[in-house]
Design a protein around this motif. Sequence first.
Motif, PDB file in Angstrom:
ATOM      1  N   ASP A   1       0.870  -1.206   0.025  1.00 14.16           N
ATOM      2  CA  ASP A   1       0.040   0.162   0.023  1.00 14.16           C
ATOM      3  C   ASP A   1       0.936   1.141  -0.021  1.00 14.16           C
ATOM      4  O   ASP A   1       1.568   1.656   1.184  1.00 14.16           O
ATOM      5  N   LYS A   2       1.072   1.807  -1.141  1.00 16.39           N
ATOM      6  CA  LYS A   2       1.702   3.030  -1.361  1.00 16.39           C
ATOM      7  C   LYS A   2       1.309   4.159  -0.600  1.00 16.39           C
ATOM      8  O   LYS A   2       2.124   5.149  -0.230  1.00 16.39           O
ATOM      9  N   TYR A   3       0.128   4.226  -0.298  1.00 18.96           N
ATOM     10  CA  TYR A   3      -0.312   5.526   0.438  1.00 18.96           C
ATOM     11  C   TYR A   3      -0.113   5.225   1.962  1.00 18.96           C
ATOM     12  O   TYR A   3      -0.400   6.269   2.659  1.00 18.96           O
ATOM     13  N   PHE A   4      -0.029   4.055   2.525  1.00 22.04           N
ATOM     14  CA  PHE A   4       0.134   3.912   3.982  1.00 22.04           C
ATOM     15  C   PHE A   4       1.234   4.956   4.572  1.00 22.04           C
ATOM     16  O   PHE A   4       1.343   5.218   5.576  1.00 22.04           O
ATOM     17  N   SER A   5       2.229   4.998   3.928  1.00 26.11           N
ATOM     18  CA  SER A   5       3.459   5.914   4.179  1.00 26.11           C
ATOM     19  C   SER A   5       3.020   7.268   4.737  1.00 26.11           C
ATOM     20  O   SER A   5       3.799   7.984   5.382  1.00 26.11           O
ATOM     21  N   LYS A   6       1.943   7.573   4.047  1.00 28.01           N
ATOM     22  CA  LYS A   6       1.493   8.956   4.550  1.00 28.01           C
ATOM     23  C   LYS A   6       0.674   9.220   5.494  1.00 28.01           C
ATOM     24  O   LYS A   6       0.174  10.105   6.128  1.00 28.01           O
ATOM     25  N   VAL A   7       0.410   7.976   6.214  1.00 22.64           N
ATOM     26  CA  VAL A   7      -0.529   7.923   7.409  1.00 22.64           C
ATOM     27  C   VAL A   7       0.336   7.812   8.650  1.00 22.64           C
ATOM     28  O   VAL A   7       1.444   7.066   8.716  1.00 22.64           O
ATOM     29  N   SER A   8       0.209   8.647   9.648  1.00 18.17           N
ATOM     30  CA  SER A   8       0.896   8.488  11.002  1.00 18.17           C
ATOM     31  C   SER A   8      -0.204   8.689  12.114  1.00 18.17           C
ATOM     32  O   SER A   8      -1.180   9.137  12.025  1.00 18.17           O
ATOM     33  N   LEU A   9       0.555   7.974  13.183  1.00 21.11           N
ATOM     34  CA  LEU A   9      -0.335   8.122  14.513  1.00 21.11           C
ATOM     35  C   LEU A   9       0.030   9.174  15.238  1.00 21.11           C
ATOM     36  O   LEU A   9       1.032   9.487  15.620  1.00 21.11           O
ATOM     37  N   ARG A  10      -1.019   9.752  15.905  1.00 25.90           N
ATOM     38  CA  ARG A  10      -1.080  10.844  16.904  1.00 25.90           C
ATOM     39  C   ARG A  10      -1.858  10.411  18.085  1.00 25.90           C
ATOM     40  O   ARG A  10      -2.973   9.890  17.914  1.00 25.90           O
ATOM     41  N   VAL A  11      -1.569  10.954  19.278  1.00 20.39           N
ATOM     42  CA  VAL A  11      -2.295  10.858  20.497  1.00 20.39           C
ATOM     43  C   VAL A  11      -2.152  12.158  21.222  1.00 20.39           C
ATOM     44  O   VAL A  11      -0.972  12.811  21.588  1.00 20.39           O
ATOM     45  N   ASN A  12      -3.295  12.694  21.091  1.00 20.31           N
ATOM     46  CA  ASN A  12      -3.640  14.022  21.958  1.00 20.31           C
ATOM     47  C   ASN A  12      -4.325  13.828  23.328  1.00 20.31           C
ATOM     48  O   ASN A  12      -5.391  13.565  23.406  1.00 20.31           O
TER      49      ASN A  12
ATOM     50  N   TRP B   1      -8.123   7.403  25.961  1.00 21.74           N
ATOM     51  CA  TRP B   1      -7.434   7.158  24.743  1.00 21.74           C
ATOM     52  C   TRP B   1      -8.271   7.634  23.615  1.00 21.74           C
ATOM     53  O   TRP B   1      -8.108   7.253  22.364  1.00 21.74           O
ATOM     54  N   ASP B   2      -9.482   8.615  23.921  1.00 26.58           N
ATOM     55  CA  ASP B   2     -10.240   9.030  22.824  1.00 26.58           C
ATOM     56  C   ASP B   2      -9.146  10.264  21.719  1.00 26.58           C
ATOM     57  O   ASP B   2      -9.776  10.605  20.925  1.00 26.58           O
ATOM     58  N   GLY B   3      -8.039  10.534  22.576  1.00 30.00           N
ATOM     59  CA  GLY B   3      -7.468  11.333  21.779  1.00 30.00           C
ATOM     60  C   GLY B   3      -6.503  10.912  20.689  1.00 30.00           C
ATOM     61  O   GLY B   3      -5.765  11.472  19.957  1.00 30.00           O
ATOM     62  N   ILE B   4      -6.584   9.273  20.243  1.00 31.64           N
ATOM     63  CA  ILE B   4      -5.937   8.830  19.414  1.00 31.64           C
ATOM     64  C   ILE B   4      -6.454   9.333  17.892  1.00 31.64           C
ATOM     65  O   ILE B   4      -7.681   9.256  17.877  1.00 31.64           O
ATOM     66  N   SER B   5      -5.593   9.629  17.019  1.00 30.91           N
ATOM     67  CA  SER B   5      -6.119  10.413  15.980  1.00 30.91           C
ATOM     68  C   SER B   5      -4.897   9.886  14.880  1.00 30.91           C
ATOM     69  O   SER B   5      -3.701   9.183  14.948  1.00 30.91           O
ATOM     70  N   LEU B   6      -5.232  10.289  13.493  1.00 30.79           N
ATOM     71  CA  LEU B   6      -4.489   9.970  12.454  1.00 30.79           C
ATOM     72  C   LEU B   6      -4.059  11.168  11.820  1.00 30.79           C
ATOM     73  O   LEU B   6      -4.767  12.317  11.608  1.00 30.79           O
ATOM     74  N   GLU B   7      -2.762  11.058  11.338  1.00 34.82           N
ATOM     75  CA  GLU B   7      -2.455  12.347  10.265  1.00 34.82           C
ATOM     76  C   GLU B   7      -2.305  11.878   9.069  1.00 34.82           C
ATOM     77  O   GLU B   7      -1.607  10.632   8.730  1.00 34.82           O
ATOM     78  N   TYR B   8      -2.499  12.560   7.764  1.00 38.43           N
ATOM     79  CA  TYR B   8      -2.360  12.192   6.413  1.00 38.43           C
ATOM     80  C   TYR B   8      -1.623  13.249   5.907  1.00 38.43           C
ATOM     81  O   TYR B   8      -2.033  14.470   5.773  1.00 38.43           O
ATOM     82  N   SER B   9      -0.665  12.776   5.377  1.00 37.90           N
ATOM     83  CA  SER B   9       0.521  13.851   4.834  1.00 37.90           C
ATOM     84  C   SER B   9      -0.095  14.236   3.197  1.00 37.90           C
ATOM     85  O   SER B   9      -0.096  13.598   2.656  1.00 37.90           O
ATOM     86  N   ILE B  10      -0.200  15.628   3.169  1.00 40.88           N
ATOM     87  CA  ILE B  10      -0.675  16.004   1.877  1.00 40.88           C
ATOM     88  C   ILE B  10       0.198  16.715   1.150  1.00 40.88           C
ATOM     89  O   ILE B  10       0.778  17.749   1.824  1.00 40.88           O
ATOM     90  N   ASP B  11       0.158  16.246  -0.016  1.00 37.79           N
ATOM     91  CA  ASP B  11       1.251  16.835  -1.080  1.00 37.79           C
ATOM     92  C   ASP B  11       0.602  17.986  -2.149  1.00 37.79           C
ATOM     93  O   ASP B  11      -0.685  17.633  -2.144  1.00 37.79           O
ATOM     94  N   TRP B  12       1.342  18.572  -2.619  1.00 39.06           N
ATOM     95  CA  TRP B  12       0.669  19.678  -3.436  1.00 39.06           C
ATOM     96  C   TRP B  12       0.307  18.862  -4.874  1.00 39.06           C
ATOM     97  O   TRP B  12       0.709  17.927  -5.140  1.00 39.06           O
ATOM     98  N   PRO B  13      -0.925  19.182  -5.399  1.00 40.86           N
ATOM     99  CA  PRO B  13      -2.033  20.193  -5.116  1.00 40.86           C
ATOM    100  C   PRO B  13      -2.973  19.731  -4.148  1.00 40.86           C
ATOM    101  O   PRO B  13      -4.068  20.165  -4.343  1.00 40.86           O
ATOM    102  N   LEU B  14      -2.986  18.425  -3.690  1.00 36.67           N
ATOM    103  CA  LEU B  14      -4.031  17.988  -2.784  1.00 36.67           C
ATOM    104  C   LEU B  14      -4.508  18.789  -1.850  1.00 36.67           C
ATOM    105  O   LEU B  14      -5.833  18.512  -1.119  1.00 36.67           O
ATOM    106  N   GLN B  15      -3.888  19.739  -1.328  1.00 42.63           N
ATOM    107  CA  GLN B  15      -4.320  20.610  -0.027  1.00 42.63           C
ATOM    108  C   GLN B  15      -5.382  21.550  -0.452  1.00 42.63           C
ATOM    109  O   GLN B  15      -5.977  22.044   0.401  1.00 42.63           O
ATOM    110  N   LEU B  16      -5.411  21.592  -1.806  1.00 44.16           N
ATOM    111  CA  LEU B  16      -6.724  22.381  -2.310  1.00 44.16           C
ATOM    112  C   LEU B  16      -8.023  21.708  -2.051  1.00 44.16           C
ATOM    113  O   LEU B  16      -9.064  22.094  -1.930  1.00 44.16           O
TER     114      LEU B  16
END
Length: 720
Positions: free
Chosen positions: A434-445, A475-490
């Motif tokens: 899955d080439k897209y999984f590298s853009k996913v990262s785990l965060r805990v707030n 553990w409700d603060g578990i979240s994901l981040e997705y790395s957005i590259d240009w131009p998908l931030q639009l």
Amino acid sequence: MIHELLLSLLGYTGDLIIDDRERQQSVGLSPDDSISDQCTFKLAPDISFISPEERDIIENIIKLGFYYRELDRFATKSRNLSWIRSRNESPLSETSELLKENIGSQSVYRRAIANGIMEVLSIYRSAVLHIEQKLMADSLPILATVTQGLDKFFVFLQPLYELILEIERDGIYGGKLLNLLYIRSHCGVPELQTCIKRLLWHGHQVMYNQLACWMVYGILHDQYGEFFIGRQQKRNSGQESSDADNGQKMAHVSSNDHSLSDWSMGFSIFMEMLPEYIPVSVAESVLFAGKAIRVLRNPSPSFQSVDVLTHETRPQTVLTGDELLPQSEADKIESRLKNLQESSEFHKRSFEEAIGSIRTIAASHLWQLVVVRADLDGHLKAVKDYFLLAKGDFFQSFLEGSRGLMRLPPRQSTAEADLMVPFRMATTKTITDDKYFSKVSLRVNIRSNQVDLQNSKACVDGGLSALSDTSLDGWDGISLEYSIDWPLQLFFTEEVLTRYQRIFQYLLRLKRTQMELEKSWEYVMQQGHLDFAKRHDNREKNKMTSQQRQQHLRPMWRVREHMVFLIRNLQFYIQVDVIESQWNILQSHIKESRDFTDLVDFHQAYLSALISQSFLDIGSVSRILDGIMKLCLQFCWKIENQEDGSMDELESISEDYNKKSNSLYTILRSSRLAGSQRAPFLRRFLLRLNFNSYFEATAHGVMNGIRSQPPIPSFKRLQL
């Protein structure tokens, strides 16, 4: 006398025709002096050889000279370009305070209007010259020749004087000036209407030039804040820091890419500069087209295009603006604006059609960039897999691996690092290619009210009974981040990612609850097998003990079955009836659409449907569901940690669950929700819950205040 009269008609006074204002001042008037609000040209009072009737006629005629002089002074002042040579800094670097100080003398729109006024004055000067020639040719010049030759100028010189007087007095410039001229052009005097329309034409030339810079090249050429498109003002530092924090949480954006800030917060419509005859919808099209052209003409150097056929990333090549917006398309845009500019009059319908066609061109090429070259469909699928839990095996493995850790309150300093171990293990087990999984990262707030038990040994030694109520949600603060590259931030804006984040946390809590209910059954079955092995050698002795234990556990399993029934149906409803159905609708829209703005609207509708049909937009339902999931977790943990007094706690949990589940059913079947967009799938969900009229009967009893027999037997009555 005749020559001095003719000179006064061109703004020059003398001994016979005087200017009261010049006499009050020791020096002559300069262009920077304010415009007089009344006529100051008069015949000298000591002239005795003119009859009263002739005096009245002459004083009426010389008003034209006064109007001419004031109009000429206004035009000279507005056309003065000496300030350009004295400026050394770029107009884009100027502050708004400097613009406000100099806007009176530095307005490209006023200069354009001044050019139109000079055209009118040149016609007037030619008329005065023609009158002089006629007077010189006549052997006996008469005053009637002057009045006859200049009579038509009274129709528009005085209104023009009143116009510039209002402009100077109110400091009108930019779009406001166009609006004033447009209003004044609607009059019943043909000569005046023609004159005002000519001035408006000159003003529109400036606007069309600004439109061309903005919609052809993506450049905002507006030194003095006169265009109705402009950069947004900087907000206060507190809000800026808040936005920066949100942006860091939601997505990683390269510091070299400014498209995100320019697209979402860089430019906006200045309503005070928008002429009233231009609809807001047209102005929005202008804003969008310019921003799209900026993106297309300034691609990110790090952007890697995706092959249309193979959907594989092309080798690293620098993408140029000409590839994203061919010159032929730019020529089409410029040609449409050129046709508007060459028209002698402003036609609202033609203007709107031209802007609409330009917007369509920009939206189509932006769609090509985002959907095809940037592989939007693949990223949407990845967001669905991870934010909407479509990869159920991955999250099942992750939750199972982190189950023991999540029984303890999260530690403020190490919670994220602690979760990364089961997260990586789940990745190794379930994620293969899955080439897209590298853009996913785990965060805990971690929320500030959560308890850090790094110095507490009670939970380790004493078991789960030491957990506080707040730690169950730690553990409700578990979240994901997705790395957005240009131009998908639009497309994946901060607002969009925030909504995905909210749905993800809700679905993760739901899946965690469902897993705990299953694990509780597994745990008790394992305990039962162990007890059976211990009793194998002495069956008669432990026969009564076995029966007592079965009676002891029977009400627990009835409670658990009720919980599992509700949680499973809710999970099936959200994942199948809501997410999958809305996903299919979105996919069909993406295939049919060729317009970027339509695509954004479809995606926003998709997210709104997910949130509304999952009840996240109804505070009362959302709180009840959170309460039910919390009760389920408490119930599972109490079963696995049976201690003295636990039966009382289990009965309290069952009563609370019964109340909340009945309240949930009562709210969902209300008439207020029956007519909303969630109604078709909501009825399916209610049908599954109430397939045997159980929920309806219990909810009806609660609504009427009837204490019916509890559907879940009392634990105390069954204890022996």
